[in-house]
Scaffold this active site. Sequence first.
Site, PDB file in Angstrom:
ATOM      1  NE  ARG A  37      -4.182  -1.724   2.049  1.00  0.00           N
ATOM      2  CZ  ARG A  37      -5.085  -2.164   2.906  1.00  0.00           C
ATOM      3  NH1 ARG A  37      -4.994  -1.613   4.183  1.00  0.00           N
ATOM      4  NH2 ARG A  37      -6.067  -2.781   2.623  1.00  0.00           N
ATOM      5  CE  LYS A 197     -11.085  -8.319   8.083  1.00  0.00           C
ATOM      6  NZ  LYS A 197     -10.464  -7.393   7.182  1.00  0.00           N
ATOM      7  N   GLY A 345      -6.323  -7.665   1.692  1.00  0.00           N
ATOM      8  CA  GLY A 345      -4.829  -7.719   2.117  1.00  0.00           C
ATOM      9  C   GLY A 345      -4.339  -8.989   2.198  1.00  0.00           C
ATOM     10  N   GLY A 368     -12.286  -4.756   1.977  1.00  0.00           N
ATOM     11  CA  GLY A 368     -13.679  -4.366   2.162  1.00  0.00           C
ATOM     12  C   GLY A 368     -14.289  -3.278   0.934  1.00  0.00           C
TER      13      GLY A 368
END
Length: 392
Positions: A37, A197, A345, A368
Amino acid sequence: MDCTSIANANVKNKTVLVRVDFNEPLDDKGRLVSDYRIRAAIPTISYLRKKNCRILLLTHLGRPKNREKRFRTAKLAARLSELIKTRVFHTTDCIGAHTLLEVQKLGPKDILMLENVRFYPEEKANDKLFAKQLSQLAQAYVNEAFSNCHRKHASMVGVPQFLPGLAGLRLIEELDVLGSLLNRPKRPFVALLGGAKVYSKIDVLKALLKSADKVLIGGAMLFTFVKAQGGSVGKSPVEDDKIDLARRLLQSYPGKIILAPDVVAAKDKNSRAVIVSSSAIPSTHAGFDVGPQTVELFSKSVKSSKTLFWNGPLGWYEVSKFSKATNQISRVIAKSKTFSVIGGGDSATAVHRLRLAKNIDFMSTGGGAALTLVAGLELPAVTALRRSKKIK
Ligand code: ADP
Ligand code: 3PG
Ligand code: MG
């Protein structure tokens, strides 16, 4: 209305607050495990330096409960400095008189990394006064934090209410590429979802089911679906409050959702692993990876797709004996002719580890956020940027 790119705005000689997302994974000693990133934001930083800007970098790191040392941003400043071979200053706060003094010391092209914005609970609370304090540091705001655009936080949606807002070069690219998946994917469009998640991904999945031709499900999120179908998942993780939704989705899209048929199950990571049907996991075991039959089935779908979006590892890939399916599918994607986009990620880390990133058409910085966009849902920080006033 579209966001204005820094490339189409007069930023010359200005002090700019650049919201980046340098939320990189850390090891147990707090060291950076990746710098993907950070690298992704370099073109924007270099562009602003060419325009003689004073550059303030603002990010979050982790989910700190207080000012935990582990989550300080000094190591991010150090890594960026190594990568761009330029000094990067660092300060231990991100608002207030002291920070303002540090900003005033900067000359043209200087870079100052501010302290972790989540050290203030006001960030997550989207506190207006906090956003105003942040905005007082600069003359313009740049959002170069695509991967955090699904968060309605002060530095994402609050600051562009006070400062003219611009989009970083990478943000524009992410919106273009992921937007094309939403609006005009080459079909068949296959989405491969794994990871952990469920709570934050299942609503997105609901929207994704409308545009994708097929959604393949592995990873820990598989078990909520298997349980919804009445299968036995043993000790595998299940999000009980999402079972009803999972059941409704399975009923509404029969044939579109493909659940992994087999898994690698074990009592724990050190016990002997067995391959079993994903709906008949022994009560003492949990599924830690998807099995060989699944890899074969999913590989066929990948190979026959024209567009592929992947988010979430297929198993507990950090443990080598449960990383097989994730590694195999990474190789299949890297080799295939499909237009491949990977977001997340952990998914990205898995691909980088195998040195396959160069064979992927687009490695999104977002997890997300990428899912949200591909599913056609709103990214609040992008909306805030669009509504922000224009720079003079
Ligand atoms: P991403 O970062 O790519 O969006 P997530 O953060 O949702 O993905 O999930 C990644 C995590 O999910 C990894 O830590 C991985 O080990 C874990 N995971 C995936 N499948 C399983 C499983 N079957 N059991 C336990 N953990 C799993
Ligand atoms: C991410 O890594 O997805 C973003 O940096 C957001 O982080 P968060 O999930 O802690 O809000
Ligand atoms: Mg993750």
